[in-house]
Enzyme design. Structure first.
Site, PDB file in Angstrom:
ATOM      1  N   LYS A   1       4.122   2.711   4.019  1.00  0.00           N
ATOM      2  CA  LYS A   1       4.041   4.008   3.942  1.00  0.00           C
ATOM      3  C   LYS A   1       5.478   4.557   4.249  1.00  0.00           C
ATOM      4  CE  LYS A   1       0.890   7.311   3.010  1.00  0.00           C
ATOM      5  NZ  LYS A   1      -0.342   7.003   2.268  1.00  0.00           N
TER       6      LYS A   1
HETATM    7  N1  GLU Z   1      -0.611   7.683  -1.411  1.00  0.00           N
HETATM    8  C1  GLU Z   1      -1.575   7.023  -2.219  1.00  0.00           C
HETATM    9  C2  GLU Z   1      -2.633   6.474  -1.144  1.00  0.00           C
HETATM   10  O1  GLU Z   1      -2.479   6.915  -0.037  1.00  0.00           O
HETATM   11  C3  GLU Z   1      -1.247   6.108  -3.124  1.00  0.00           C
HETATM   12  C4  GLU Z   1      -0.536   5.039  -2.778  1.00  0.00           C
HETATM   13  C5  GLU Z   1       0.109   3.907  -4.082  1.00  0.00           C
HETATM   14  O2  GLU Z   1      -0.423   4.274  -5.088  1.00  0.00           O
HETATM   15  O3  GLU Z   1       0.764   3.212  -3.639  1.00  0.00           O
HETATM   16  O4  GLU Z   1      -3.377   5.619  -1.195  1.00  0.00           O
END
Ligand code: GLU
Length: 413
Positions: free
Chosen positions: A105
């Site tokens: 993240k």
């Molecule tokens: N931000 C989204 C999540 O929390 C998608 C992450 C992604 O597609 O890599 O799952």
């Protein structure tokens, strides 16, 4: 650190899974430690000439099962602890759905709504350039999250590609279709939330047709979940954003039109105003928290009347809130299952980019459904056989896969 910090919550969930799986203390040490953390300063020249410096992060929590994967958040309140917690959740989410990824993240502590388009572009490009050494299609693949969208992904893809000297679409997912994005990625998280809702209702013996739903949060997740649920025949009776909520509309699309021009759902024609607190306590079949972390807490959980709660947001529930919902017999579909549609279709996008072969919307839909349904059934079965909650079962499945991969890879040297 209070017990309500997202990191404390995530660690408590992990500890429980480690205990329930009877893993060793060595496993716990490995699983509870992020692999790599990068904190950067992100300077931005504002349109008026002033320079601001924002804090930026990229946390690669795990790379054991593949490149790390996860979104980039632009939000004024993010900090390192929260980013680590969200990267940890991405790790269990990818393992639960059996995607060949670790978890990551990132983000910048900025209120994206205060930036002009040009400022947003400069900030995105500078952030990308600061984290450039650790991202890449085989290393770590960012995607949209709260406060970012396909436009930011286009700038990230361009910044990375210019530095490489050729186009590298597979470095980020959630891109515009013309740059190698996937059909169905925009709505994927919401579609997955809707599928999870339908299945959870069925398992509870409630007919999804005509079942009522309240959704907290009207962003990428909440809006698309509402659209998909209406298509499935459920009735979305309330939606909200940070400013508050509305009821009494005919279709969420009417509210969307209004919120696009007014920046909030409040005041949409023909609707009545309710507070976010009132929305949580509505007498509905399903409640979908699809905003930020910590909305269901010890002080809000006891007002919930819904029979099923489906976590569209990441980490919307504190341990105390969770315990109250469990003891009130509410079926909680946990974030790492309920909102996994986004990263599942991100995986499809990455696969398409690497193969330069693009799928039809139908292929995306079918494959999303297949992967998600498999995970839902696995979680349900494990929850039943071990007599644990869906959250515990989902964590056990995800954590066990990462632990096994660690064990098989061994410790170097
Ligand atoms: N931000 C989204 C999540 O929390 C998608 C992450 C992604 O597609 O890599 O799952």
């Amino acid at each position: 650190m209070t017990m309500e910090s997202p990191l404390a919550t995530a660690l408590a969930q992990l500890r429980r899974a480690v205990d329930q799986l009877e893993l060793s203390e060595n496993d716990w040490k490995t699983l509870s430690t992020p692999r790599r953390i990068l904190e950067v300063a992100v300077p931005l020249r504002r349109d008026d000439g002033r320079v601001e410096i924002y804090k930026g992060y990229r946390v690669q929590y795990s790379t054991t099962r593949g490149p790390s994967k996860g979104g980039v958040r632009f939000h004024q309140d993010i900090d390192l602890d929260e980013t680590v917690a969200l990267a940890m959740l991405m790790t269990w989410k990818c393992a639960l759905t059996n995607l060949p990824y670790g978890g990551a993240k990132g983000g910048v502590a900025v209120d994206a709504r205060t930036l002009s388009l040009q400022e947003n572009e400069r900030l995105t490009r500078r952030y990308t350039s600061e984290i450039l050494p650790i991202i890449g299609p085989e290393r770590d693949i960012p995607a949209p999250d709260v406060g970012t969208d396909e436009r930011n992904m286009a700038w990230m893809m361009d910044t990375y590609s210019v530095n490489e000297g050729f186009a590298v679409p597979s470095v980020v997912t959630g891109k515009p279709i013309v740059l190698g994005g996937s059909l169905g990625r925009n709505s994927a998280t919401g579609d997955g939330v809707a599928i999870s809702t339908r299945e959870a209702l069925k398992m509870r013996g409630i007919n999804p047709q005509g079942a009522t739903v309240a959704i907290q949060g009207f962003g990428k997740v909440g809006y698309w979940a509402a659209v998909a649920l209406e298509k499935m025949g459920l009735r979305v009776v309330a939606v909200s954003d940070v400013s508050g909520g509305v009821t009494g509309f005919k279709s969420v699309d009417d509210v969307l039109e209004y919120s696009k021009t007014n920046g909030t759902v409040l005041g949409a024609p023909g609707t009545d105003h309710i507070t976010n607190q009132e929305l949580l306590g509505l007498n509905v079949d399903v409640l979908i928290p699809a905003a930020l972390a910590d909305s269901i807490t010890h002080s809000t959980a006891s007002s919930i009347k819904a029979k099923v709660v489906v976590e569209g947001a990441n980490a919307p529930t504190t341990p105390e809130g969770d315990a109250i919902m469990n003891s009130n017999g509410i079926l909680v579909v946990p974030d790492i299952l309920a909102n996994s549609g986004g990263v599942i279709v991100s995986y499809f996008e990455w696969v398409q980019d690497k193969q330069n072969y693009f799928w039809s919307a139908e292929d995306v839909r079918e494959n999303l459904n297949k992967i998600l349904m498999k995970s839902i059934v696995e979680v349900e079965d494990l929850a039943k056989s071990k007599k644990v909650t869906w959250r515990e079962a989902a964590h056990m499945l995800g954590v066990a896969r990462v632990a096994e991969a660690h064990r098989l890879r061994g410790l170097y040297p």
